[in-house]
Every structure is written in C-alpha cells, then in structure tokens.
Design a protein around this motif. Structure first.
Motif, short mmCIF file in Angstrom:
data_model
loop_
_atom_site.label_atom_id
_atom_site.label_comp_id
_atom_site.label_asym_id
_atom_site.label_seq_id
_atom_site.Cartn_x
_atom_site.Cartn_y
_atom_site.Cartn_z
N THR A 262 54.52 37.45 49.51
CA THR A 262 53.97 36.15 49.30
C THR A 262 54.28 35.40 50.50
OG1 THR A 262 55.90 35.55 48.30
CG2 THR A 262 54.28 36.24 46.86
N TYR A 263 53.37 34.38 50.59
CA TYR A 263 53.64 33.31 51.62
C TYR A 263 53.71 31.97 50.97
CZ TYR A 263 52.58 37.09 54.77
OH TYR A 263 52.67 38.59 55.25
N SER A 264 54.70 31.13 51.26
CA SER A 264 54.29 29.78 50.60
C SER A 264 53.16 28.87 51.22
CB SER A 264 55.72 29.05 50.89
OG SER A 264 56.10 28.74 52.14
N GLU A 265 53.18 28.02 50.87
CA GLU A 265 51.89 26.96 51.17
C GLU A 265 52.60 26.39 52.71
OE1 GLU A 265 48.87 26.68 50.42
OE2 GLU A 265 49.25 28.28 48.98
#
Length: 115
Positions: A42-45
């Motif tokens: 996942t990648y955060s905003e």
C-alpha cells in the motif's frame, strides 16, 4: 562481500553464518510478529503526493511473508549483531530480542522491497 542466506528447517528460521546456522526463532512466531502470512503493498496519500512520479502500480499486490523471508540475505555485520542478541523471550514480550531484530528487517524489506 559475503551475504548469508535465511532458511527454514524443522519449523525454525535460521540465518547462515561463518560458524554455521544461527537460530533465530520459530517460523510461526516470526510470521505472527510480521502481522500474518500475507503482506499487501500500500501507499499512503501522503507518499503519493510527496513522490508524485513514484511507480505505484504494485499497490494491492499481496506478498507471501515466508517467500520474502526466504529471499532475504544478510551482511556479516547484521549476522554478528543478530548473534549478539538473546534468544530468550522476556516475560513481558512475545518474541526474543533476536527475533525482534530479524522481524524488524523483514518488515523493512516488506515495506521497501529487497535490494
């Protein structure tokens, strides 16, 4: 520069060393401490905004934690540091300091990939 492999034998995680296999901890304990058998990329905003050109096409890909563990190799310095950590589990913890150090590196590799 020598690299030392990670392997599992009899349900226990080991790291190679110049002195033979170095016992880390039971595989089940390592997997549990890493959050389970699967890791979703996942990648955060905030990461996406800060690194606008970053390739995030692997987002959502599920990585097998044990596969990542098997892909890990270690420097002599890391192996020496690992060997210096105790294998006894403190009364107020669930894994030993040695296992904790190993899991920390495993999580780093899961978050950033194996270089």
């Amino acid at each position: 520069m020598d690299r030392y492999e990670t392997f599992v034998e009899g349900g226990t995680v080991y790291v190679g060393s110049d002195d033979g296999p170095l016992e880390v901890a039971p595989l089940d304990d390592i997997v549990a401490a890493a959050g389970g058998p699967a890791w979703t990329i996942t990648y955060s905003e905030a990461e996406k905004e800060r690194y606008a050109g970053m390739d995030t096409s692997d987002e959502g890909l599920v990585v097998d934690v044990v596969d990542m563990l098997h892909a890990m190799t270690h420097s002599q310095r890391f192996v020496e540091t690992l060997a210096a950590h105790p294998t006894e589990v403190p009364a107020d913890d669930t894994i030993s300091p040695r296992a904790g150090l190993f899991v920390g590196k495993l999580l780093e590799n899961l978050e950033h990939g194996v270089a």
